[in-house]
Motif scaffolding. Structure first.
Motif, PDB file in Angstrom:
ATOM      1  N   UNK A 169       0.841  -1.301   0.038  1.00 55.01           N
ATOM      2  CA  UNK A 169      -0.009   0.174   0.024  1.00 55.01           C
ATOM      3  C   UNK A 169       0.629   1.284  -0.006  1.00 55.01           C
ATOM      4  N   UNK A 170       0.671   2.298  -0.717  1.00 48.97           N
ATOM      5  CA  UNK A 170       1.413   3.430  -0.910  1.00 48.97           C
ATOM      6  C   UNK A 170       0.926   4.462   0.302  1.00 48.97           C
ATOM      7  N   UNK A 171       1.806   4.983   0.730  1.00 48.66           N
ATOM      8  CA  UNK A 171       1.667   5.963   1.853  1.00 48.66           C
ATOM      9  C   UNK A 171       1.610   7.234   0.994  1.00 48.66           C
ATOM     10  N   UNK A 172       0.279   7.647   0.857  1.00 52.89           N
ATOM     11  CA  UNK A 172       0.048   9.053   0.194  1.00 52.89           C
ATOM     12  C   UNK A 172       0.953  10.108   0.724  1.00 52.89           C
ATOM     13  N   UNK A 173       0.662  10.399   2.059  1.00 57.96           N
ATOM     14  CA  UNK A 173       1.588  11.659   2.491  1.00 57.96           C
ATOM     15  C   UNK A 173       3.054  11.486   2.124  1.00 57.96           C
ATOM     16  N   UNK A 174       3.672  10.265   2.399  1.00 57.10           N
ATOM     17  CA  UNK A 174       4.920  10.324   2.238  1.00 57.10           C
ATOM     18  C   UNK A 174       5.311  10.402   0.857  1.00 57.10           C
ATOM     19  N   UNK A 175       4.428  10.035  -0.150  1.00 55.30           N
ATOM     20  CA  UNK A 175       4.713  10.138  -1.732  1.00 55.30           C
ATOM     21  C   UNK A 175       4.502  11.564  -2.235  1.00 55.30           C
ATOM     22  N   UNK A 176       3.522  12.281  -1.336  1.00 56.02           N
ATOM     23  CA  UNK A 176       3.356  13.781  -1.721  1.00 56.02           C
ATOM     24  C   UNK A 176       4.593  14.662  -1.034  1.00 56.02           C
ATOM     25  N   UNK A 177       4.948  14.353   0.004  1.00 58.83           N
ATOM     26  CA  UNK A 177       6.264  14.918   0.477  1.00 58.83           C
ATOM     27  C   UNK A 177       7.222  14.771  -0.021  1.00 58.83           C
ATOM     28  N   UNK A 178       7.650  13.506  -0.537  1.00 60.05           N
ATOM     29  CA  UNK A 178       8.743  13.017  -1.598  1.00 60.05           C
ATOM     30  C   UNK A 178       8.641  13.998  -2.700  1.00 60.05           C
ATOM     31  N   UNK A 179       7.541  13.913  -3.483  1.00 64.19           N
ATOM     32  CA  UNK A 179       7.417  14.832  -4.784  1.00 64.19           C
ATOM     33  C   UNK A 179       7.604  16.265  -4.610  1.00 64.19           C
ATOM     34  N   UNK A 180       7.278  16.928  -3.273  1.00 60.80           N
ATOM     35  CA  UNK A 180       7.467  18.253  -3.035  1.00 60.80           C
ATOM     36  C   UNK A 180       8.821  18.565  -2.766  1.00 60.80           C
ATOM     37  N   UNK A 181       9.436  17.735  -1.888  1.00 61.43           N
ATOM     38  CA  UNK A 181      10.837  17.613  -1.723  1.00 61.43           C
ATOM     39  C   UNK A 181      11.838  17.879  -3.053  1.00 61.43           C
ATOM     40  N   UNK A 182      11.548  16.845  -3.815  1.00 57.51           N
ATOM     41  CA  UNK A 182      12.389  16.592  -5.108  1.00 57.51           C
ATOM     42  C   UNK A 182      11.807  17.810  -6.094  1.00 57.51           C
ATOM     43  N   UNK A 183      10.701  18.322  -6.174  1.00 58.11           N
ATOM     44  CA  UNK A 183      10.641  19.607  -7.051  1.00 58.11           C
ATOM     45  C   UNK A 183      11.175  20.630  -6.454  1.00 58.11           C
ATOM     46  N   UNK A 184      11.369  21.096  -5.172  1.00 58.79           N
ATOM     47  CA  UNK A 184      12.135  22.209  -4.512  1.00 58.79           C
ATOM     48  C   UNK A 184      13.505  21.748  -4.846  1.00 58.79           C
ATOM     49  N   UNK A 185      14.044  20.646  -4.791  1.00 62.67           N
ATOM     50  CA  UNK A 185      15.564  20.535  -4.974  1.00 62.67           C
ATOM     51  C   UNK A 185      16.103  20.696  -6.255  1.00 62.67           C
ATOM     52  N   UNK A 186      15.064  19.947  -7.197  1.00 63.56           N
ATOM     53  CA  UNK A 186      15.449  20.330  -8.727  1.00 63.56           C
ATOM     54  C   UNK A 186      15.154  21.742  -9.100  1.00 63.56           C
ATOM     55  N   UNK A 187      14.206  22.458  -8.649  1.00 62.47           N
ATOM     56  CA  UNK A 187      14.156  23.696  -8.942  1.00 62.47           C
ATOM     57  C   UNK A 187      15.216  24.502  -8.436  1.00 62.47           C
TER      58      UNK A 187
END
Length: 146
Positions: free
Chosen positions: A1-19
């Motif tokens: 089962x996917x942890x939705x909050x963890x997936x969302x936080x990871x995507x936000x973190x990656x977006x800020x890092x790559x930006x």
């Protein structure tokens, strides 16, 4: 089962890092093939107002990074609610074409599904950006002291 909050936080973190790294292709890879995109139009800015696909996301960020050189970038807060994230940040830019520098507060709202960003909304100080680009004078829109 996917942890939705963890997936969302990871995507936000990656977006800020790559930006912060000016990685337009890397930013684009975080988005779904089609995206619901919302960003304010800035008349005369070289990036597109309408973005609907991952390829257009990459084009948006290439144009942004070619125009605005990010001097500093800091995330102040991330709010999570399941698949949704709100990122509050502060950025300072230098605009080589005008020699101007400006700072602004940003708010990004993301919706992440299966690790990909499907909805993206950007809220920013469009007057500061337009002034930095030399498109308007920020002081023109402000009342002078009495």
């Amino acid at each position: 089962m996917i942890d939705v909050r963890a997936s969302t936080l990871q995507a936000a973190h990656q977006l800020m890092t790559r930006f912060g790294a000016h990685d337009a292709p890397g930013v684009a890879r975080l988005f779904a093939e089609t995206v619901q995109w919302r960003s304010p139009a800035i008349e005369g800015a070289p990036w597109p107002n309408s973005v609907r696909t991952r390829r257009e996301v990459e084009g948006y960020f290439w144009a942004l990074f070619d125009t605005l050189h990010l001097e500093t970038f800091g995330v102040q807060r991330v709010h999570l609610d399941g698949a949704d994230a709100v990122v509050l940040a502060v950025a300072r830019y230098r605009v080589p074409s005008t020699g101007r520098e400006f700072s602004q507060h940003l708010a990004l709202v993301l919706t992440v599904n299966h690790g990909e960003i499907h909805r993206f909304s950007l809220y920013q100080d469009t007057l500061a950006v337009a002034d930095g680009l030399g498109l308007v004078s920020a002081s023109a829109g402000r009342a002078s002291p009495a």
